[in-house]
Design a protein around this motif. Structure first.
Motif, short mmCIF file in Angstrom:
data_model
loop_
_atom_site.label_atom_id
_atom_site.label_comp_id
_atom_site.label_asym_id
_atom_site.label_seq_id
_atom_site.Cartn_x
_atom_site.Cartn_y
_atom_site.Cartn_z
N PHE A 63 -41.25 18.92 -36.79
CA PHE A 63 -40.90 19.04 -38.19
C PHE A 63 -42.02 19.77 -38.93
CE2 PHE A 63 -41.20 17.24 -42.54
CZ PHE A 63 -40.06 17.82 -43.05
N ASP A 64 -41.67 20.87 -39.58
CA ASP A 64 -42.64 21.61 -40.39
C ASP A 64 -42.51 21.12 -41.82
OD1 ASP A 64 -43.96 23.42 -42.05
OD2 ASP A 64 -43.45 25.14 -40.80
N PRO A 65 -43.47 20.32 -42.30
CA PRO A 65 -43.35 19.74 -43.64
C PRO A 65 -43.41 20.77 -44.76
CG PRO A 65 -45.51 19.30 -42.75
CD PRO A 65 -44.72 19.95 -41.66
N ASN A 66 -44.00 21.92 -44.51
CA ASN A 66 -44.10 22.95 -45.54
C ASN A 66 -42.76 23.68 -45.72
OD1 ASN A 66 -46.87 22.47 -46.03
ND2 ASN A 66 -47.36 23.60 -44.17
N THR A 79 -37.00 22.28 -38.63
CA THR A 79 -37.35 21.72 -37.33
C THR A 79 -37.27 22.82 -36.27
OG1 THR A 79 -35.06 21.06 -36.90
CG2 THR A 79 -36.51 19.39 -37.86
N GLY A 130 -46.60 12.28 -38.01
CA GLY A 130 -45.28 12.39 -38.62
C GLY A 130 -44.62 13.75 -38.52
N ARG A 131 -44.98 14.50 -37.52
CA ARG A 131 -44.39 15.84 -37.39
C ARG A 131 -43.50 15.99 -36.16
NH1 ARG A 131 -49.17 19.75 -39.54
NH2 ARG A 131 -49.29 18.79 -41.58
N GLY A 144 -39.80 22.51 -44.29
CA GLY A 144 -38.67 21.59 -44.22
C GLY A 144 -37.72 21.89 -43.09
#
Length: 92
Positions: A52-55, A59, A34-35, A57
């Protein structure tokens, strides 16, 4: 995604450094981790890849993106298992 500029407008940190090629017509999130986000670009005749960097938020453009595609790309799909292989087919 802004269809004219290809800039993701709802993400924190969206800018021209995380833009797609022009005319994104479809979007897919790679479903293994999911990244990775891919867009089929109708006007740009390409596929753009974003990380996408989930930490944070934010791109960032995937290396060598946008990838050459077919004319008038309108769909993109992902396959689980993290292979990052994509295929875009034209509309006839």
């Amino acid at each position: 995604m802004n269809a004219t500029t290809g800039i993701p407008s709802a993400l924190a940190g969206a800018s021209s450094t995380s833009a797609t090629d022009p005319g994104p017509a479809a979007i897919a999130v790679e479903n293994s981790i999911g990244r990775y986000i891919y867009t089929a670009n109708f006007v740009g005749n390409s596929v753009s890849g974003l990380y996408f960097d989930p930490n944070a938020g934010t791109t960032a453009i995937v290396q060598n993106s946008p990838f050459p595609g077919v004319a008038k790309a309108t769909a993109v799909a992902t396959v689980k298992h993290g292979d990052h292989s994509i295929q875009v087919n034209p509309v006839y």
